[in-house]
Scaffold this active site. Sequence first.
Site, PDB file in Angstrom:
ATOM      1  N   SER A  18       8.099  14.036  -8.594  1.00  0.00           N
ATOM      2  CA  SER A  18       6.720  14.535  -8.607  1.00  0.00           C
ATOM      3  C   SER A  18       6.638  15.708  -9.575  1.00  0.00           C
ATOM      4  O   SER A  18       7.668  16.332  -9.885  1.00  0.00           O
ATOM      5  CB  SER A  18       6.363  15.010  -7.193  1.00  0.00           C
ATOM      6  N   TYR A  40       8.018  19.984   0.483  1.00  0.00           N
ATOM      7  CA  TYR A  40       7.914  18.831  -0.430  1.00  0.00           C
ATOM      8  C   TYR A  40       8.539  19.179  -1.785  1.00  0.00           C
ATOM      9  O   TYR A  40       9.320  18.398  -2.335  1.00  0.00           O
ATOM     10  CB  TYR A  40       6.431  18.463  -0.582  1.00  0.00           C
TER      11      TYR A  40
HETATM   12  N1  LIG Z   1       0.477  10.143  -3.957  1.00  0.00           N
HETATM   13  C1  LIG Z   1       0.713  11.180  -4.732  1.00  0.00           C
HETATM   14  O1  LIG Z   1      -0.178  11.990  -5.038  1.00  0.00           O
HETATM   15  C2  LIG Z   1       2.092  11.407  -5.294  1.00  0.00           C
HETATM   16  C3  LIG Z   1       2.253  12.325  -6.347  1.00  0.00           C
HETATM   17  C4  LIG Z   1       3.524  12.524  -6.859  1.00  0.00           C
HETATM   18  C5  LIG Z   1       4.602  11.829  -6.363  1.00  0.00           C
HETATM   19  N2  LIG Z   1       4.417  10.949  -5.346  1.00  0.00           N
HETATM   20  C6  LIG Z   1       5.586  10.260  -4.826  1.00  0.00           C
HETATM   21  O2  LIG Z   1       5.457   8.871  -5.065  1.00  0.00           O
HETATM   22  C7  LIG Z   1       6.127   8.131  -4.038  1.00  0.00           C
HETATM   23  C8  LIG Z   1       5.175   7.095  -3.485  1.00  0.00           C
HETATM   24  O3  LIG Z   1       4.017   7.750  -3.019  1.00  0.00           O
HETATM   25  P1  LIG Z   1       2.717   6.950  -2.547  1.00  0.00           P
HETATM   26  O4  LIG Z   1       1.551   7.816  -2.915  1.00  0.00           O
HETATM   27  O5  LIG Z   1       2.789   5.544  -3.015  1.00  0.00           O
HETATM   28  O6  LIG Z   1       2.906   7.035  -0.969  1.00  0.00           O
HETATM   29  P2  LIG Z   1       2.296   6.111   0.184  1.00  0.00           P
HETATM   30  O7  LIG Z   1       2.171   7.010   1.349  1.00  0.00           O
HETATM   31  O8  LIG Z   1       1.086   5.367  -0.270  1.00  0.00           O
HETATM   32  O9  LIG Z   1       3.465   5.055   0.436  1.00  0.00           O
HETATM   33  C9  LIG Z   1       4.697   5.485   0.909  1.00  0.00           C
HETATM   34  C10 LIG Z   1       5.443   4.302   1.502  1.00  0.00           C
HETATM   35  O10 LIG Z   1       6.724   4.786   1.911  1.00  0.00           O
HETATM   36  C11 LIG Z   1       6.984   4.323   3.246  1.00  0.00           C
HETATM   37  N3  LIG Z   1       7.851   5.279   3.917  1.00  0.00           N
HETATM   38  C12 LIG Z   1       7.528   6.509   4.385  1.00  0.00           C
HETATM   39  N4  LIG Z   1       8.594   7.062   4.964  1.00  0.00           N
HETATM   40  C13 LIG Z   1       9.603   6.165   4.852  1.00  0.00           C
HETATM   41  C14 LIG Z   1      10.954   6.156   5.299  1.00  0.00           C
HETATM   42  N5  LIG Z   1      11.465   7.181   5.954  1.00  0.00           N
HETATM   43  N6  LIG Z   1      11.725   5.080   5.012  1.00  0.00           N
HETATM   44  C15 LIG Z   1      11.216   4.018   4.355  1.00  0.00           C
HETATM   45  N7  LIG Z   1       9.930   3.954   3.929  1.00  0.00           N
HETATM   46  C16 LIG Z   1       9.137   5.030   4.180  1.00  0.00           C
HETATM   47  C17 LIG Z   1       5.608   4.245   3.912  1.00  0.00           C
HETATM   48  O11 LIG Z   1       5.624   3.379   5.022  1.00  0.00           O
HETATM   49  C18 LIG Z   1       4.762   3.730   2.758  1.00  0.00           C
HETATM   50  O12 LIG Z   1       4.780   2.330   2.709  1.00  0.00           O
HETATM   51  C19 LIG Z   1       6.589   9.180  -3.016  1.00  0.00           C
HETATM   52  O13 LIG Z   1       7.935   9.480  -3.267  1.00  0.00           O
HETATM   53  C20 LIG Z   1       5.721  10.387  -3.327  1.00  0.00           C
HETATM   54  O14 LIG Z   1       6.354  11.598  -2.951  1.00  0.00           O
HETATM   55  C21 LIG Z   1       3.197  10.711  -4.813  1.00  0.00           C
END
Ligand SMILES: NC(=O)c1ccc[n+]([C@@H]2O[C@H](COP(=O)([O-])OP(=O)(O)OC[C@H]3O[C@@H](n4cnc5c(N)ncnc54)[C@H](O)[C@@H]3O)[C@@H](O)[C@H]2O)c1
Length: 262
Positions: free
Chosen positions: A129, A142
């Site tokens: 991120s 985070y």
């Molecule tokens: N959404 C944002 O703004 C953002 C920004 C920067 C980085 N990210 C990173 O991108 C990645 C994906 O984010 P997203 O927005 O698609 O999230 P999301 O919440 O839409 O999806 C996350 C998925 O991970 C699964 N998950 C959660 N905990 C878990 C665990 N312990 N074991 C296995 N699966 C698990 C959830 O069930 C879900 O399907 C993450 O690493 C997040 O930190 C997201």
Amino acid sequence: MNFILESLQVLVLCLWYNFESFVRLFIPAKRKNVAGEVVLISGAGRGIGRLMAQEFASLGAVLVLWDIDQEGMKETSRLAQERGAPRVYHYLCDCSDKAEVYSTADQTYKAFLPAMIANNHGHLVTIASSAGLIGVNGLADYCASKFAAVGFAESVGLELLATGKDGIKTTIVCPYFINTGMFDGCQTKWPTLLPVLEPEYVAKKIVQAILTDQVYLLMPRGMYFCAALKNLLPMKQSILLGQYLGAFNVMDSFRGHTKKLQ
Ligand SMILES: NC(=O)c1ccc[n+]([C@@H]2O[C@H](COP(=O)([O-])OP(=O)(O)OC[C@H]3O[C@@H](n4cnc5c(N)ncnc54)[C@H](O)[C@@H]3O)[C@@H](O)[C@H]2O)c1
């Protein structure tokens, strides 16, 4: 090699690499073929993981999906098959660990790296991120896990290079907020400068980065500038600019996912 010769060699190579990067702006790097390759995606039950699964499905990759959300994974699996994945396997798998998130990455890498090293083939992708590059007010836990993920991935990448395993590539992804629901409610002060990213755009950019062996992917582009400035400017000026960009209040109206994750 003496000092003058080695310095000269480095200088020439620096110029060459800069020229190469400039040319790459106009002529994109060749995309590698992932048809038949095994692609493991953790967190594939929704969001970026699901979209990446669909992208890799359309490229003919064999998919292995991990998530704690069985229903979400089943849906991802169905969508991936619809998009042409030759085979999709999904496993209920909790990737979290009692310690920090990076130790999950550590364990996952330990499980898969030996085979990659033996074949000198593979690609490690870390979805970190922008909060893994720049601290954010209200996101200390985070940020800690994402800084760790970036440091870990960078170091493993270098270890592989140093041991001559140049067939194993690394991609480190650092996006700003993405409209998946994870950071619902968060405000971006100047959306033109730092927009909330659309998930489909992010997934496509990540897959493109993997296919072209791009090491760092920061999104939106302004993040490259922000990350560089952070280490160049006097502290007071960095804080002033952080305030101007809204970094101090970004989490004030945070709600997160309204639908609770299982
Ligand atoms: N959404 C944002 O703004 C953002 C920004 C920067 C980085 N990210 C990173 O991108 C990645 C994906 O984010 P997203 O927005 O698609 O999230 P999301 O919440 O839409 O999806 C996350 C998925 O991970 C699964 N998950 C959660 N905990 C878990 C665990 N312990 N074991 C296995 N699966 C698990 C959830 O069930 C879900 O399907 C993450 O690493 C997040 O930190 C997201």
